[in-house]
Scaffold this motif. Structure first.
Motif, PDB file in Angstrom:
ATOM      1  N   ILE A   2       0.642 -20.809 -17.578  1.00  0.00           N
ATOM      2  CA  ILE A   2       2.068 -20.871 -17.303  1.00  0.00           C
ATOM      3  C   ILE A   2       2.500 -22.335 -17.275  1.00  0.00           C
ATOM      4  N   ILE A   7       8.943 -23.188 -12.772  1.00  0.00           N
ATOM      5  CA  ILE A   7       7.892 -22.485 -12.042  1.00  0.00           C
ATOM      6  C   ILE A   7       7.155 -23.463 -11.143  1.00  0.00           C
ATOM      7  N   SER A   9       3.899 -24.148  -9.284  1.00  0.00           N
ATOM      8  CA  SER A   9       2.530 -23.699  -9.526  1.00  0.00           C
ATOM      9  C   SER A   9       1.602 -24.147  -8.401  1.00  0.00           C
ATOM     10  N   TYR A  86       2.108 -18.545  -8.589  1.00  0.00           N
ATOM     11  CA  TYR A  86       3.217 -19.152  -9.319  1.00  0.00           C
ATOM     12  C   TYR A  86       4.526 -18.557  -8.821  1.00  0.00           C
ATOM     13  N   ASP A  88       8.484 -18.439  -9.748  1.00  0.00           N
ATOM     14  CA  ASP A  88       9.575 -18.805 -10.650  1.00  0.00           C
ATOM     15  C   ASP A  88      10.884 -18.324 -10.021  1.00  0.00           C
ATOM     16  N   MET A  91      10.487 -14.002  -9.837  1.00  0.00           N
ATOM     17  CA  MET A  91       9.365 -13.260  -9.273  1.00  0.00           C
ATOM     18  C   MET A  91       8.206 -14.168  -8.863  1.00  0.00           C
ATOM     19  N   LYS A  93       4.235 -14.591  -9.042  1.00  0.00           N
ATOM     20  CA  LYS A  93       3.143 -14.182  -9.927  1.00  0.00           C
ATOM     21  C   LYS A  93       1.829 -14.674  -9.332  1.00  0.00           C
ATOM     22  N   LYS A  95      -2.335 -14.846 -10.163  1.00  0.00           N
ATOM     23  CA  LYS A  95      -3.386 -14.725 -11.171  1.00  0.00           C
ATOM     24  C   LYS A  95      -4.716 -14.611 -10.427  1.00  0.00           C
ATOM     25  N   MET A 103      -2.793 -10.939 -14.202  1.00  0.00           N
ATOM     26  CA  MET A 103      -1.575 -11.527 -13.651  1.00  0.00           C
ATOM     27  C   MET A 103      -0.718 -10.409 -13.070  1.00  0.00           C
ATOM     28  N   SER A 104      -0.396 -10.507 -11.781  1.00  0.00           N
ATOM     29  CA  SER A 104       0.474  -9.542 -11.111  1.00  0.00           C
ATOM     30  C   SER A 104       1.787 -10.227 -10.790  1.00  0.00           C
ATOM     31  N   GLY A 105       2.870  -9.514 -10.971  1.00  0.00           N
ATOM     32  CA  GLY A 105       4.176 -10.068 -10.663  1.00  0.00           C
ATOM     33  C   GLY A 105       4.948  -9.165  -9.729  1.00  0.00           C
TER      34      GLY A 105
END
Length: 184
Positions: A2, A7, A9, A86, A88, A91, A93, A95, A103-105
């Motif tokens: 990403i 975003i 991070s 992460y 943004d 949402m 996210k 990892k 990757m779940s969001g």
């Protein structure tokens, strides 16, 4: 990977997280170390006729211990390098993974609560776990109305920063959702 400018991070998430990932997998090492030490101390009580065989058994056990040690470090390292958070504009996210990344969001409008939990050992090491309560789908057929997402072993300062950011972004997302509705 990403790389968007909007975003925030959290990758990598810190050395304490790496230590905790390795430590959480090392329970078997403590058991093997205890058996190995008892075997070394027990050499004094083995008859001379069986001493050579006992040394071979202990050498094999040491090889097993070193192999398990290497596997524990490898799996902890793999979990660490595949772990990131992460944030943004729309949402959260996360990892995760060992060999493959997943990757779940979660859209902020579904986040209900963000808690930081620390056990005694976590507090001594300066790490925290984040528990995110997420509302379930609006589908009336769905049985589950609420889910929990667990972000383990984050350094305390990073966990507080993530919690603060998520709560702010979730509040903005919920205001946006409510802003379009009319109340009477």
């Amino acid at each position: 990977m990403i790389t968007d400018q909007n975003i925030k991070s959290y990758y990598p998430v810190g050395q304490k997280t790496l230590f905790m990932f390795i430590f959480n997998k090392s329970g078997i090492l403590f058991l093997l170390a205890a058996v190995l030490l008892s075997g070394l101390f027990g050499l004094n009580y083995i008859p001379y006729n069986y001493l050579q065989m006992a040394i071979y058994v202990i050498a094999g056990f040491m090889a097993l211990f070193l192999t398990v040690l290497a596997l524990v470090f490898l799996t902890g390292w793999l979990q660490y390098i595949h772990y990131g958070v992460y944030l943004d504009q729309k949402m959260l996210k996360v990892k995760k993974g060992l060999l493959a990344e997943e990757m779940s969001g979660i859209p902020y409008k579904h986040i209900q609560d963000v808690k930081i939990v620390s056990g005694i050992f976590d507090q001594l090491l300066g790490v925290s776990n984040i528990i995110i309560t997420v509302s379930g789908p609006d589908d009336p057929i769905s049985i589950e109305k609420e889910h929990k997402m667990y972000l383990p072993s984050l350094e305390r300062t990073i966990a507080l920063e993530i919690q603060d950011s998520i709560l702010k972004l979730a509040q903005v997302a919920q205001i946006d959702v409510l802003g379009g509705q009319r109340f009477q």
